[in-house]
Every structure is written in C-alpha cells, then in structure tokens.
Design an enzyme around this catalytic site. Sequence first.
Site, PDB file in Angstrom:
ATOM      1  N   ASP A  36      45.308-106.161  74.101  1.00 32.73           N
ATOM      2  CA  ASP A  36      46.470-105.321  74.446  1.00 32.73           C
ATOM      3  C   ASP A  36      47.053-105.837  75.755  1.00 32.73           C
ATOM      4  O   ASP A  36      47.067-107.038  75.968  1.00 32.73           O
ATOM      5  CB  ASP A  36      46.132-103.826  74.457  1.00 32.73           C
ATOM      6  CG  ASP A  36      44.735-103.563  74.943  1.00 32.73           C
ATOM      7  OD1 ASP A  36      44.346-104.165  75.949  1.00 32.73           O
ATOM      8  OD2 ASP A  36      44.023-102.752  74.323  1.00 32.73           O
ATOM      9  N   LYS A  58      51.085-102.665  71.717  1.00 28.68           N
ATOM     10  CA  LYS A  58      52.373-102.050  71.399  1.00 28.68           C
ATOM     11  C   LYS A  58      52.558-101.971  69.891  1.00 28.68           C
ATOM     12  O   LYS A  58      52.581-102.982  69.206  1.00 28.68           O
ATOM     13  CB  LYS A  58      53.519-102.908  71.978  1.00 28.68           C
ATOM     14  CG  LYS A  58      53.582-102.914  73.489  1.00 28.68           C
ATOM     15  CD  LYS A  58      54.359-101.708  74.005  1.00 28.68           C
ATOM     16  CE  LYS A  58      54.553-101.791  75.509  1.00 28.68           C
ATOM     17  NZ  LYS A  58      53.273-101.615  76.242  1.00 28.68           N
ATOM     18  N   MET A 172      44.690 -96.700  87.007  1.00 31.12           N
ATOM     19  CA  MET A 172      45.675 -96.007  86.159  1.00 31.12           C
ATOM     20  C   MET A 172      46.320 -94.831  86.892  1.00 31.12           C
ATOM     21  O   MET A 172      46.690 -93.852  86.273  1.00 31.12           O
ATOM     22  CB  MET A 172      45.018 -95.494  84.865  1.00 31.12           C
ATOM     23  CG  MET A 172      44.440 -96.602  84.006  1.00 31.12           C
ATOM     24  SD  MET A 172      43.595 -95.986  82.557  1.00 31.12           S
ATOM     25  CE  MET A 172      42.066 -95.390  83.250  1.00 31.12           C
TER      26      MET A 172
HETATM   27  N1  SAH Z   1      38.602-102.258  82.273  1.00 32.50           N
HETATM   28  C1  SAH Z   1      39.540-102.502  83.355  1.00 32.50           C
HETATM   29  C2  SAH Z   1      40.294-101.257  83.746  1.00 32.50           C
HETATM   30  C3  SAH Z   1      41.140-100.680  82.626  1.00 32.50           C
HETATM   31  S1  SAH Z   1      42.158 -99.387  83.185  1.00 32.50           S
HETATM   32  C4  SAH Z   1      38.787-103.084  84.539  1.00 32.50           C
HETATM   33  O1  SAH Z   1      37.550-103.070  84.573  1.00 32.50           O
HETATM   34  O2  SAH Z   1      39.450-103.598  85.442  1.00 32.50           O
HETATM   35  C5  SAH Z   1      43.606-100.258  83.655  1.00 32.50           C
HETATM   36  C6  SAH Z   1      43.840-100.112  85.135  1.00 32.50           C
HETATM   37  O3  SAH Z   1      43.121-101.088  85.857  1.00 32.50           O
HETATM   38  C7  SAH Z   1      45.264-100.297  85.562  1.00 32.50           C
HETATM   39  O4  SAH Z   1      46.012 -99.124  85.386  1.00 32.50           O
HETATM   40  C8  SAH Z   1      45.092-100.626  87.035  1.00 32.50           C
HETATM   41  O5  SAH Z   1      44.840 -99.459  87.794  1.00 32.50           O
HETATM   42  C9  SAH Z   1      43.817-101.439  87.020  1.00 32.50           C
HETATM   43  N2  SAH Z   1      44.087-102.882  86.995  1.00 32.50           N
HETATM   44  C10 SAH Z   1      43.723-103.762  86.047  1.00 32.50           C
HETATM   45  N3  SAH Z   1      44.095-105.013  86.367  1.00 32.50           N
HETATM   46  C11 SAH Z   1      44.708-104.927  87.566  1.00 32.50           C
HETATM   47  C12 SAH Z   1      45.301-105.883  88.449  1.00 32.50           C
HETATM   48  N4  SAH Z   1      45.340-107.174  88.152  1.00 32.50           N
HETATM   49  N5  SAH Z   1      45.836-105.438  89.599  1.00 32.50           N
HETATM   50  C13 SAH Z   1      45.814-104.123  89.932  1.00 32.50           C
HETATM   51  N6  SAH Z   1      45.263-103.185  89.144  1.00 32.50           N
HETATM   52  C14 SAH Z   1      44.701-103.587  87.981  1.00 32.50           C
END
Ligand code: SAH
Length: 244
Positions: A36, A58, A172
């Site tokens: 995704d 999407k 998020m």
């Molecule tokens: N499994 C993922 C998190 C999924 S939730 C992990 O372990 O990182 C998705 C959220 O992760 C986004 O809304 C944001 O808050 C954060 N996120 C993921 N990649 C990011 C990035 N490159 N920069 C900033 N925030 C990020």
Amino acid sequence: MKDRTVYLLGAGPGDIELMTIKSMRLIKQARVIIYDRLANPDILAQAPSDCKFIDVGKNDGRHPVPQDEINEILYQNALKYENVVRLKGGDPFVFGRGGEEAIYLYNRDIKFEIVPGITSAISVPAYAGIPVTQRGVVSSFRVITGHEAKGKAVSQIDWNSFKTDETLIFLMGLHSLKKISTNLIKHGKSPDYPVAVISKGTTKSQKVVVGTLENIHEKSKGIPTPALIIVGHVVLLRDKLKWF
Ligand code: SAH
C-alpha cells in the site's frame, strides 16, 4: 500442495538502505507483492520482472481496500503462489496490522513468516537528530497511535497516563495534532513543552518542524504525510545532533 509462505515484511521507514538484508532477499525472490502506501516506491523495482504487484492502498483510486478484503487477497494469493510478500512500511507489527493478517492466515493453515523492519517510530527521529532516550534526560519512550480504530477518537487515549516525562511518539497523528497538543496541555504539560513534526523522514524530502505544544499546530501547517510527532525534551538535542 507445495510449501507456500506469506512473508509479512517490514521495509523500513523510507531510505532503501534501511531495509534489512533478509527483506531485500525476499523482495528479490517474490512472486507477488501486496503493498500500500510506501515511503519508497523504488523498493518495488527490486522485485523480479515477472513479479505481480497488487496495490491495496487505493481502491478505485480513492479509498483504501478494507482490511478484511486485504486478508482475503493474501489468502487467495497464498493458494496460488509461493513467496507472497505482504510489504509494509517500517515494522509489520508496529501499527502495521501485521498481527491481524497473520491470524487470518493461521486460521486457514497458511504458513507465514514475520520479517521485522526498522520502525519509523525510532528511525525517523534519529534522522532528525532526535534520540528517543537520552541518559540524564529521559529514560523511556512510548509509541502511540494518533488515529484510533473507527468509532473511537483520540479522546479514548488515557491522557492522564502521560504525566511522567517520557518521550511520546505519535504515529498517524498529523491530522489530530491540535487535539493531541491541547490534550497534553490540559493534562499538565507546559505549553512550551518541546515538540517536533517530522515529515517523510529518512528520505530526500524529509522536513522537520520544531515548536512547542502551543505553536506546533500552526508552525507545521501544510506539511505532507507521512509524518510523525515527537514530544519531549529530547527534541532540543536536535540543535547539536542534526546531521541529515
Ligand atoms: N509500521 C509502520 C507504521 C505504520 S503507521 C512503522 O513501523 O513505521 C503509519 C505512520 O507511520 C504514518 O502515519 C507516520 O506517522 C509514520 N511514518 C511512517 N513512515 C514515515 C516517514 N518516513 N516519516 C515520518 N513518519 C512516518
């Protein structure tokens, strides 16, 4: 039936070099990749040329595919192909719904493996020069969702439990930033408590906005997602530790 495995695989926060050797090997031998929103689309280019790609981010170009449909897509592909990769940003078990997908497969006797990835929760602050712990400053950190399951609001969070001086990392949470900072102030944090918003961390487009609980909402207006929010005195260490 051949031995088929679904790999619930974490691709790290964005910088492709932050993928693990294992996750790269599995991408290179994938028959199907179900993905995704990815911080780095170049990852898909590492797959074999005959690999099938399924975008569940999407549906008809607008809404994300519902989780139960994603589960079923994983299952159906596992019946057909060996080496099915379910690709996720960061780590699959950190707000990645990897657990739900694994349970669905378990209930249908499909073999799966979890391939941990570097979570954005710690690596994105690191690229912004913010350590999540620091001796003499703070000895614990918490990773919190700023966007809870449908029907529940951020108000479900136990704000009283944030009284101690831990580092708080909200994933998020960009759209709830105002609510988050208001609630933290209401529950005892000073309005000038340090906060940073980090957008597209670890990538060429990384942006960091530093402010306080009082002004961060205003200062970070218009910053693109994905973004995370980090609250705590460690944010100030960025003055010296900013390197990227
Ligand atoms: N499994 C993922 C998190 C999924 S939730 C992990 O372990 O990182 C998705 C959220 O992760 C986004 O809304 C944001 O808050 C954060 N996120 C993921 N990649 C990011 C990035 N490159 N920069 C900033 N925030 C990020």
